[in-house]
Design an enzyme around this catalytic site. Structure first.
Site, PDB file in Angstrom:
ATOM      1  N   ASP A 194       1.090  -1.123   0.156  1.00  0.00           N
ATOM      2  CA  ASP A 194       0.017  -0.197  -0.002  1.00  0.00           C
ATOM      3  C   ASP A 194       0.879   1.276  -0.016  1.00  0.00           C
ATOM      4  OD1 ASP A 194      -1.535   2.282   0.761  1.00  0.00           O
ATOM      5  OD2 ASP A 194      -3.148   0.759   1.634  1.00  0.00           O
ATOM      6  N   HIS A 195       1.162   1.890  -1.101  1.00  0.00           N
ATOM      7  CA  HIS A 195       2.113   2.677  -1.267  1.00  0.00           C
ATOM      8  C   HIS A 195       2.088   4.031  -0.353  1.00  0.00           C
ATOM      9  CE1 HIS A 195      -0.652   4.602  -4.319  1.00  0.00           C
ATOM     10  NE2 HIS A 195      -0.061   5.910  -3.808  1.00  0.00           N
ATOM     11  N   LYS A 199       4.987   6.575   2.421  1.00  0.00           N
ATOM     12  CA  LYS A 199       5.133   7.992   2.701  1.00  0.00           C
ATOM     13  C   LYS A 199       5.793   8.272   4.121  1.00  0.00           C
ATOM     14  CE  LYS A 199       1.469   9.202  -0.576  1.00  0.00           C
ATOM     15  NZ  LYS A 199       2.290   9.459  -1.502  1.00  0.00           N
ATOM     16  N   HIS A 257      -5.761   2.984   1.001  1.00  0.00           N
ATOM     17  CA  HIS A 257      -4.963   3.882   1.549  1.00  0.00           C
ATOM     18  C   HIS A 257      -5.616   4.746   2.607  1.00  0.00           C
ATOM     19  CE1 HIS A 257      -2.906   3.133  -2.193  1.00  0.00           C
ATOM     20  NE2 HIS A 257      -3.789   3.773  -2.713  1.00  0.00           N
ATOM     21  N   LYS A 357     -11.929  12.461  -7.118  1.00  0.00           N
ATOM     22  CA  LYS A 357     -11.013  12.960  -8.248  1.00  0.00           C
ATOM     23  C   LYS A 357     -11.810  14.087  -8.603  1.00  0.00           C
ATOM     24  CE  LYS A 357      -9.537   8.517 -10.199  1.00  0.00           C
ATOM     25  NZ  LYS A 357      -8.125   8.859  -9.892  1.00  0.00           N
TER      26      LYS A 357
END
Ligand SMILES: NC(=O)c1ccc[n+]([C@@H]2O[C@H](COP(=O)([O-])OP(=O)(O)OC[C@H]3O[C@@H](n4cnc5c(N)ncnc54)[C@H](OP(=O)(O)O)[C@@H]3O)[C@@H](O)[C@H]2O)c1
Length: 507
Positions: A194-195, A199, A257, A357
């Site tokens: 989970d990028h 962070k 996320h 978005k």
């Protein structure tokens, strides 16, 4: 395998662990993710001298490229960086190899073993391998099986598999996928990525909470009145309509996320800084989290979809006009919802989560709003004193801010809010690494702390099951609210907070 040294080439504050000699095998090496994120992240690690000299990258996909063709494509991906540091590229390029592999053909994966042995001999990579599945999710299960059948996952100390998102489509599919991958390797060999967890500022939440004595005593329902978690994008669906139409914002952003950020903000302090202790605490949060109204979920969730917007000079098309999107699509590009966590720390504190978005600003942040003072002694410039807020900025401009009231200059006793700021960039003199840099390094180190464990993924899917079922069975209960592009989303999302006397933060 993991040692700690200080890298003399970087600012003294940077602490690095040493990656053991190994071969990183990327399936999907001709794809977008490899091109845009993975190879740039590897090159960054190489430039920072964090890759061992005994390192190789073996790219795999079906197309019949040679090593040379693969190297040329990766040079294109890194064109600007190579201009800045051509010498580094000359050293890096020799470590790149390519092997045509169709993950659906066991004979191809078996042939891969031979190529890996050859690379071990050339590059001294010592049979130590990280396999990265950067392919369509439909290949995650068969890919793991083929690797296992070829004997490539036999040694848990020398083999790992990284699996990209999305991990499952709902609770059942995630559970089924977990069952397959866990028969192929041990849980500590599986790295579900989970990028967001890569962070720096997401990891900083733990340091902020557990390395400072002032925060922990007030990090609970007695002092915090609400929490907002936002991940907003200004871009639309771009070229990803094929994927997005079957996903939508709830699956694409919230389940993974935003839920991971919620887990880190809300978790208890682990007994020690160790992957399993941390993941145990995150899993416990997800097991006790629930929709604010489970019986009538439409009362606590709003779905939206962007319509046209922009200016006359720069008009933006609506979601339904985007290439590849159905003209009457009901896929949500925006979700806002209210959750509760039923434990002693957080009972009855609302957690508001939103993502979308084509919103007004690109940002990811977590805002903890503290309870108001019980008695107002002073006049306030804004009518009444603002509640204190701790703002954790995940991106862009990573850092944190604390909002509190001070006396306004002048002879009166009037208060107004000001912000105390911390910026990663300014404090450390360098921007923080891209999430993939950290996560690729951690996977190769065999450190699963920032990867999602099987029970966490399942608990996150279980949390949103009432909504997913409602959208499927009774979509009129969760209608799509249109919103103009480059605004802050539908009015119904504002109404969700207004019912609790609150406003979304609009930085
Ligand atoms: N792109 C992103 O920004 C992003 C972000 C987050 C997560 N992800 C996830 O990352 C994964 C990859 O995404 P992507 O955008 O890179 O996809 P992509 O551009 O469509 O690339 C897919 C790759 O898979 C290869 N492939 C297809 N069938 C294969 C098979 N049978 N055996 C071996 N390789 C095969 C393709 O090459 P050949 O056609 O040559 O086989 C290509 O290299 C997906 O699961 C996606 O959800 C992507």
């Amino acid at each position: 395998m993991v040692a700690t040294v200080t890298n003399p080439l970087r600012v003294g504050l940077r602490q690095e662990r040493v990656i053991a000699p190994q071969c990183l095998v990327i399936f999907g090496a001709s794809g977008d993710l490899t091109h845009r994120k993975l190879v740039p992240a590897l090159f960054e690690l190489f430039e920072q001298r964090r890759l061992p000299s005994e390192f190789a990258l073996l790219g795999c996909a079906r197309r019949p490229w040679s090593d040379e063709e693969f190297r040329k494509k990766m040079a294109d991906a890194l064109a600007i960086r190579i201009q800045d540091d051509p010498e580094a590229w000359k050293r890096f390029v020799n470590k790149l190899f390519y092997e045509p592999v169709d993950l659906q053909k066991p004979e191809d994966v078996a042939r891969l073993s031979g190529r890996l042995k050859e690379i071990d001999r050339w590059c001294a990579t010592r049979s130590n391998r990280t396999f990265y599945l950067s392919v369509s999710p439909k290949f995650y299960a068969s890919g793991c099986r083929s690797l296992s059948d070829a004997g490539l996952l036999r040694d848990p100390k020398r083999s790992r598999v990284v699996i990209e998102k999305p991990f499952g489509h709902d609770y059942r599919s995630a559970q089924a996928l977990n069952q397959v991958v866990q028969t192929c390797g041990q849980e500590n060999q599986i790295f579900r990525i989970d990028h967001y967890l890569g962070k720096e500022t997401v990891q900083n939440i733990m340091v902020l909470r557990f390395a400072n004595s002032i925060f922990e005593p007030i990090w609970n329902r007695n002092y915090i009145s609400s929490v907002q978690i936002t991940a907003s994008e200004t871009v639309g669906v771009e070229e990803r309509a094929g994927y997005y139409e079957s996903s939508g914002a709830l699956r694409d952003m919230v389940q993974n996320h935003l839920t991971q950020m919620l887990a880190i903000v809300a978790m208890e302090m682990p007994g020690r800084f160790d992957p399993e202790a941390i993941r145990n605490e995150k899993a416990k949060v997800l097991q006790t989290a629930r929709l604010a109204d489970e019986v009538e979920p439409w009362n606590c969730c709003v779905r939206g979809q962007y319509g046209p917007g922009g200016s006359r000079a720069n008009p933006l098309m609506g979601y339904r006009q985007e290439p590849g999107v159905e003209a009457n699509s009901t896929t949500e590009t925006y979700v806002a919802m209210k959750l509760f966590i039923d434990n002693w720390r957080w009972q009855s504190v609302p957690f508001y989560v939103r993502t979308g978005k084509r919103l007004a600003k690109r940002l990811s942040e977590i805002v903890l709003t503290f309870r108001e003072v019980p008695v107002h002694l002073f006049d306030a410039a804004t009518g009444r004193p603002t509640a204190n807020q701790l703002i954790l900025r995940i991106q862009p401009d990573e850092g944190a801010g604390f909002r509190f009231e001070v006396k306004s200059p002048g002879s009166g006793m009037c208060s107004r809010p000001i912000d105390m700021e911390f910026s990663y960039d300014q404090s450390f003199g360098e921007p923080s690494d891209e999430g993939y840099v950290r996560l690729l390094a951690d996977a190769m180190l065999g450190d699963p702390t920032l990867f999602t464990r099987a029970d966490e993924v399942e608990a996150a899917w279980r949390l949103y099951t009432p909504l997913l079922e409602l959208i499927e069975d009774s979509p009129w209960r969760l209608p799509i609210h249109p919103y103009e592009s480059r605004t802050w989303g539908p009015a119904a999302a504002d109404a969700l907070l207004a019912r609790d006397g609150l406003l979304w933060r609009r930085p």
